[in-house]
Design a protein around this motif. Structure first.
Motif, PDB file in Angstrom:
ATOM      1  N   SER A   9     -34.069 -40.228  15.316  1.00  0.00           N
ATOM      2  CA  SER A   9     -35.022 -41.094  15.887  1.00  0.00           C
ATOM      3  C   SER A   9     -34.513 -42.219  16.815  1.00  0.00           C
ATOM      4  O   SER A   9     -35.418 -42.386  18.052  1.00  0.00           O
ATOM      5  CB  SER A   9     -35.704 -41.746  14.591  1.00  0.00           C
ATOM      6  OG  SER A   9     -34.880 -42.695  14.051  1.00  0.00           O
TER       7      SER A   9
ATOM      8  N   HIS B 154     -39.469 -40.936  23.241  1.00  0.00           N
ATOM      9  CA  HIS B 154     -40.889 -41.410  23.338  1.00  0.00           C
ATOM     10  C   HIS B 154     -41.298 -42.068  21.882  1.00  0.00           C
ATOM     11  O   HIS B 154     -40.658 -41.448  20.866  1.00  0.00           O
ATOM     12  CB  HIS B 154     -41.839 -40.158  23.571  1.00  0.00           C
ATOM     13  CG  HIS B 154     -43.300 -40.513  23.738  1.00  0.00           C
ATOM     14  ND1 HIS B 154     -44.131 -40.776  22.686  1.00  0.00           N
ATOM     15  CD2 HIS B 154     -43.916 -40.625  24.709  1.00  0.00           C
ATOM     16  CE1 HIS B 154     -45.146 -41.069  23.139  1.00  0.00           C
ATOM     17  NE2 HIS B 154     -45.095 -40.944  24.466  1.00  0.00           N
ATOM     18  N   PRO B 155     -41.981 -43.070  21.750  1.00  0.00           N
ATOM     19  CA  PRO B 155     -42.145 -43.787  20.658  1.00  0.00           C
ATOM     20  C   PRO B 155     -42.794 -42.594  19.648  1.00  0.00           C
ATOM     21  O   PRO B 155     -42.485 -42.933  18.261  1.00  0.00           O
ATOM     22  CB  PRO B 155     -43.026 -44.888  20.846  1.00  0.00           C
ATOM     23  CG  PRO B 155     -42.882 -45.320  22.255  1.00  0.00           C
ATOM     24  CD  PRO B 155     -42.442 -43.886  22.899  1.00  0.00           C
TER      25      PRO B 155
ATOM     26  N   ARG C 123     -39.992 -40.817  17.957  1.00  0.00           N
ATOM     27  CA  ARG C 123     -39.434 -41.719  17.174  1.00  0.00           C
ATOM     28  C   ARG C 123     -39.997 -41.799  15.777  1.00  0.00           C
ATOM     29  O   ARG C 123     -39.646 -41.628  14.849  1.00  0.00           O
ATOM     30  CB  ARG C 123     -38.969 -42.987  17.965  1.00  0.00           C
ATOM     31  CG  ARG C 123     -38.491 -44.002  17.162  1.00  0.00           C
ATOM     32  CD  ARG C 123     -37.867 -45.148  17.672  1.00  0.00           C
ATOM     33  NE  ARG C 123     -37.646 -46.268  17.000  1.00  0.00           N
ATOM     34  CZ  ARG C 123     -37.996 -47.503  17.035  1.00  0.00           C
ATOM     35  NH1 ARG C 123     -39.127 -47.903  17.771  1.00  0.00           N
ATOM     36  NH2 ARG C 123     -37.480 -48.422  16.302  1.00  0.00           N
ATOM     37  N   MET C 124     -41.280 -41.969  15.719  1.00  0.00           N
ATOM     38  CA  MET C 124     -42.079 -42.103  14.753  1.00  0.00           C
ATOM     39  C   MET C 124     -42.126 -40.966  13.669  1.00  0.00           C
ATOM     40  O   MET C 124     -42.101 -41.029  12.270  1.00  0.00           O
ATOM     41  CB  MET C 124     -43.714 -42.668  14.976  1.00  0.00           C
ATOM     42  CG  MET C 124     -44.447 -42.794  13.529  1.00  0.00           C
ATOM     43  SD  MET C 124     -46.242 -43.246  14.131  1.00  0.00           S
ATOM     44  CE  MET C 124     -45.919 -44.835  14.309  1.00  0.00           C
TER      45      MET C 124
ATOM     46  N   THR D 230     -42.725 -51.385  13.131  1.00  0.00           N
ATOM     47  CA  THR D 230     -42.712 -51.973  14.377  1.00  0.00           C
ATOM     48  C   THR D 230     -43.106 -51.200  15.695  1.00  0.00           C
ATOM     49  O   THR D 230     -43.366 -51.749  16.826  1.00  0.00           O
ATOM     50  CB  THR D 230     -41.252 -52.337  14.950  1.00  0.00           C
ATOM     51  OG1 THR D 230     -40.371 -51.142  14.841  1.00  0.00           O
ATOM     52  CG2 THR D 230     -40.545 -52.968  13.537  1.00  0.00           C
ATOM     53  N   ILE D 231     -43.251 -49.909  15.363  1.00  0.00           N
ATOM     54  CA  ILE D 231     -44.242 -49.149  16.651  1.00  0.00           C
ATOM     55  C   ILE D 231     -45.586 -49.485  16.579  1.00  0.00           C
ATOM     56  O   ILE D 231     -46.204 -48.931  15.574  1.00  0.00           O
ATOM     57  CB  ILE D 231     -43.932 -47.770  16.381  1.00  0.00           C
ATOM     58  CG1 ILE D 231     -42.261 -47.447  16.353  1.00  0.00           C
ATOM     59  CG2 ILE D 231     -44.442 -46.792  17.400  1.00  0.00           C
ATOM     60  CD1 ILE D 231     -42.017 -46.075  16.260  1.00  0.00           C
TER      61      ILE D 231
ATOM     62  N   ASP E 213     -47.708 -48.545  21.825  1.00  0.00           N
ATOM     63  CA  ASP E 213     -46.574 -48.004  22.061  1.00  0.00           C
ATOM     64  C   ASP E 213     -46.793 -46.451  22.268  1.00  0.00           C
ATOM     65  O   ASP E 213     -45.944 -45.835  22.913  1.00  0.00           O
ATOM     66  CB  ASP E 213     -45.538 -48.292  21.376  1.00  0.00           C
ATOM     67  CG  ASP E 213     -45.215 -49.670  21.364  1.00  0.00           C
ATOM     68  OD1 ASP E 213     -45.396 -50.339  22.632  1.00  0.00           O
ATOM     69  OD2 ASP E 213     -44.565 -50.437  20.547  1.00  0.00           O
ATOM     70  N   LEU E 214     -47.504 -45.903  21.333  1.00  0.00           N
ATOM     71  CA  LEU E 214     -47.633 -44.332  21.154  1.00  0.00           C
ATOM     72  C   LEU E 214     -48.312 -43.740  22.478  1.00  0.00           C
ATOM     73  O   LEU E 214     -48.087 -42.666  22.769  1.00  0.00           O
ATOM     74  CB  LEU E 214     -48.577 -43.831  20.058  1.00  0.00           C
ATOM     75  CG  LEU E 214     -47.742 -44.466  18.614  1.00  0.00           C
ATOM     76  CD1 LEU E 214     -48.801 -44.140  17.398  1.00  0.00           C
ATOM     77  CD2 LEU E 214     -46.384 -43.735  18.454  1.00  0.00           C
TER      78      LEU E 214
END
Length: 754
Positions: free
Chosen positions: A396, A401-402, A405-406, A434-435, A439-440
């Motif tokens: 992650s 890209h967020p 990461r998620m 925190t995302i 951000d997505l």
């Protein structure tokens, strides 16, 4: 030398190197002359054909026989190598008139109606030794096996003068084509010749069924071959068929495999040869040979880990799996233990499936080193579990890209929860939170459609046509299911089943942007497609219902709460309190306070469902069980019981889609948990309609059974139906367009990778 077609050996070899297509037998000779199949494909290329059931046959001396007459032109044999595609295109571009039939005379042994005569079987002759040795040494000069050897045999044969006979060429192909296959991750480390089924269509003889004449060829070339890989192949084949001194064949094959990979850079071929040498040593219990193989395994594993071996898991992981297996052979004194190798790999691995493979190997090693049930083993297992979670966390951290990461954080959290690492799961959850949804950078796909004004107006006119407000609200409370008939929804969702998105898992996120569920099965994805189509229909109807409520207030004013309650009781409502709450929800809607309207009415839907089931004497209360207090079942179970008691399927699906999740809108839970603060008039109108259908529904208990009677709905106008069809056609066109652009984008990525 020819043998009778009735001999057992020829029958066993019949059809090798051929794919025979047999059409239905024609009734007349005229049919025979005009009926043709395309060229039949065999393992060595495309052979010409002269009629639908008479094929070219090959004699031992290499000459071919065919029928004398063929009204269709022959098809030239394809070239080998890189020129084959260009020559094939040139052949296809050649006019039929420019082609002439140059096929030899007809074979008297192949008559109309008979099976095609197969190529002559191979018979070993001493003169075959030199060309066979030359071909095998050339083919196995490098570590190539499997189908890659097929063209190499043709190239090596082309360099010989005179050319070997066709049966010998086929025998050499049978010798070379079988490839080594390393066992997949998670299975016991092993390496065998590939499955014979992958060659069956080409007529390649399985190794176990090798003809004695072919084995005689192997036996003859064995002592004179010079290429190490060729000697390894022949000795391995002789061991596999159990010919002569199998122990000697296995030992010589092991030594030849080790010699063949000496000095070569590690790749899939070196790993396959080394794993095959290990398998032969263990099969023959040759401890001395296994010690030599283990020394090479340790040397190559250390070099891979010191270099970029982690980027080549197909090369490295089979070697690690082999080192983890118990053995009676001695290992080099200075060699690291398997646990040390595994710990070194686990500290840097980031790919989830490989981290899981490492964790499995490490747990097995820990049990062997510390013994089951010991405190040392428990501590070691916890350390291994943490390392596996950290692999996902590292993945992650390197995501660009967020959304990626998620995804990796979600996998780490799920793994930590399953392993009982609650503290680490809480830390990772805090990091995932925190995302933000922004951000997505999710894309919203919109579609717009132009409709003539008279189309929606013809539907809305019914709500204000009557001089009495009661008739207008009656239309609202008895309007059709906002999402439409569920059968029509399934038909509309069916085109989405072939979309590219069905190839990948679908992740659904909540209002806070956090992942809720990942849809992997086809059934779950089909429900998601159905929910998407439902949303389009329901929002279209909900928007019209909201406009209708506003126009009713403009025309009739605002009826009092008591008057609306009385109307609901006249329509069949049995609970005055629920009817009054629905009336208050309408007043909040007319005040444009849509959030208050939904918050007042939404809980009453569950209360209405519970009241209906109690009226039908349905057992829905759960008494206290241990420390769990008593209470009613949840809304999902309530709706399931109502549908079982003959609540209309379309209404049941609409209520589940609107109120529950994770595939639907999940409005009940989103509102209850405070995630929804900005309610649109469209969804406020849908909630009011959903509450009305259960509040005015009538429970019925007769001698026939129990059921739920929904108030009869008013029919939909033809204009509204046309409007729905138009909107849905536009929406599906947008979906197909998005699919087409996605395919083009993926094709561009693939071309860039190539």
């Amino acid at each position: 030398m020819r043998r009778s077609a009735s001999s057992p050996r020829l029958q066993r070899l019949a059809g090798r190197h051929w794919v025979v297509l047999r059409p239905p037998r024609p009734n007349t000779h005229l049919d025979r002359t005009i009926t043709h199949w395309p060229a039949l494909t065999y393992a060595g290329g495309v052979r010409p054909r002269n009629s639908y059931n008479n094929l070219v046959s090959t004699r031992k001396d290499g000459s071919m026989t065919s029928p004398p007459h063929d009204p269709s032109p022959p098809i030239p044999a394809p070239a080998t190598g890189h020129d084959s595609d260009a020559r094939a295109e040139a052949d296809l571009a050649t006019p039929a008139a420019d082609l002439t039939d140059t096929s030899p005379a007809r074979d008297p042994e192949c008559v109309d109606g008979d099976e095609p005569v197969p190529p002559d079987p191979y018979v070993f002759e001493p003169d075959d030794l030199d060309p066979a040795t030359a071909v095998l040494d050339v083919v196995f000069a490098d570590l190539v096996d499997g189908w890659g050897c097929w063209s190499l045999v043709e190239q090596a044969v082309a360099e010989l003068d005179p050319a070997p006979p066709t049966p010998l060429i086929n025998a050499l192909r049978d010798t070379c084509v079988h490839g080594l296959t390393v066992s997949t991750l998670g299975q016991l480390p092993d390496c065998t010749f590939g499955s014979d089924s992958q060659f069956s269509w080409a007529g390649v003889v399985p190794i176990a069924d090798s003809d004695p004449e072919l084995i005689a060829l192997w036996r003859a070339v064995r002592p004179v071959l010079t290429a190490p890989a060729a000697r390894a192949r022949i000795n391995d084949l002789l061991f596999t068929v159990r010919d002569g001194k199998v122990g000697t064949h296995a030992r010589d094959a092991i030594n030849a495999y080790l010699e063949a990979i000496d000095g070569r850079v590690d790749d899939l071929s070196t790993t396959a040869c080394l794993m095959r040498a290990r398998s032969l040593a263990r099969l023959t219990r040759n401890t001395t040979a296994e010690e030599a193989v283990l020394a090479e395994l340790h040397r190559r594993t250390s070099e891979l880990l010191a270099g970029d071996g982690m980027s080549h898991p197909g090369v490295l992981y089979p070697l690690i799996s082999a080192l983890c297996e118990p053995t009676q052979a001695s290992v080099p004194a200075d060699a690291p233990t398997p646990s040390q190798y595994l710990d070194q790999m686990a500290a840097v691995e980031v790919r989830g499936h490989l981290a899981a493979e490492l964790a499995t190997l490490r747990r097995r090693q820990a049990a062997a080193e510390h013994g089951n049930g010991t405190p040392e083993l428990a501590a070691r297992i916890r350390e291994i579990d943490l390392d596996q979670v950290e692999a996902h966390h590292r993945n992650s951290a390197r995501a660009t890209h967020p959304a990626s990461r998620m995804h990796h954080l979600k996998e780490a959290i799920q793994l930590a929860d399953s392993r009982g690492l609650t503290a680490r799961a809480a830390e990772l959850t805090a990091e995932m939170q925190t995302i933000s949804p922004d951000d997505l950078a999710m894309e919203v796909i919109r579609t717009e459609s132009a409709l003539p004004a008279w189309v929606p107006e013809s539907y809305l006119a019914r709500f204000t046509r009557s001089p009495d407000w009661r008739a207008a609200l009656g239309y609202f409370f008895t309007s059709e299911v906002p999402s439409g008939d569920v059968t029509d929804l399934r038909s509309s969702a069916r085109p989405l089943w072939s979309m590219l998105s069905r190839l990948f898992p679908t992740a659904l996120h909540g209002a806070d942007g956090l992942p809720v569920v990942t849809l992997n099965s086809d059934e779950a994805k089909a429900k998601h497609d159905l929910a998407q189509v439902t949303q389009m229909r329901a929002e279209f109807h909900g928007r019209n219902l909201a406009i209708a409520l506003v126009r009713m207030q403009t025309r009739y004013g605002r009826p009092s709460t008591d008057d609306i309650t009385g109307l609901l009781l006249d329509l069949g409502a049995a609970d005055t309190r629920l009817a009054r709450s629905l009336a208050r929800g309408l007043h909040h809607f007319w005040n444009e306070d849509y959030e208050a309207s939904v918050h007042v009415v939404l809980p009453k839907i569950e209360a209405a469902a519970r009241g209906l089931l109690r009226s039908l004497d349905e057992g829905i209360y759960r008494v206290q069980a241990g420390k769990d207090p008593g209470g009613y079942v949840g809304l999902y179970s309530l709706l399931e019981n109502l549908e079982r008691l003959a609540l209309d399927e379309s209404w049941a699906w609409f209520l589940r889609w609107l109120l529950l999740g994770p595939i639907g809108v999940n409005l009940r839970n989103e509102v209850a948990h405070g995630f929804v603060c900005d309610i649109s008039p469209t969804y406020a109108a849908l909630v009011l309609r959903a509450a009305a259908v259960l509040i005015v529904a009538a429970p019925q208990a007769t001698d026939v059974g129990r059921s739920v009677a929904v108030r009869p709905t008013t029919p939909t106008s033809a204009a509204a139906i046309r409007a729905l069809d138009h909107v849905f056609t536009q929406a599906l066109d947008i979906a197909i367009t998005v699919e087409r652009h996605t395919r083009r984008a993926l094709a561009s990525v693939c071309r860039a990778l190539d």
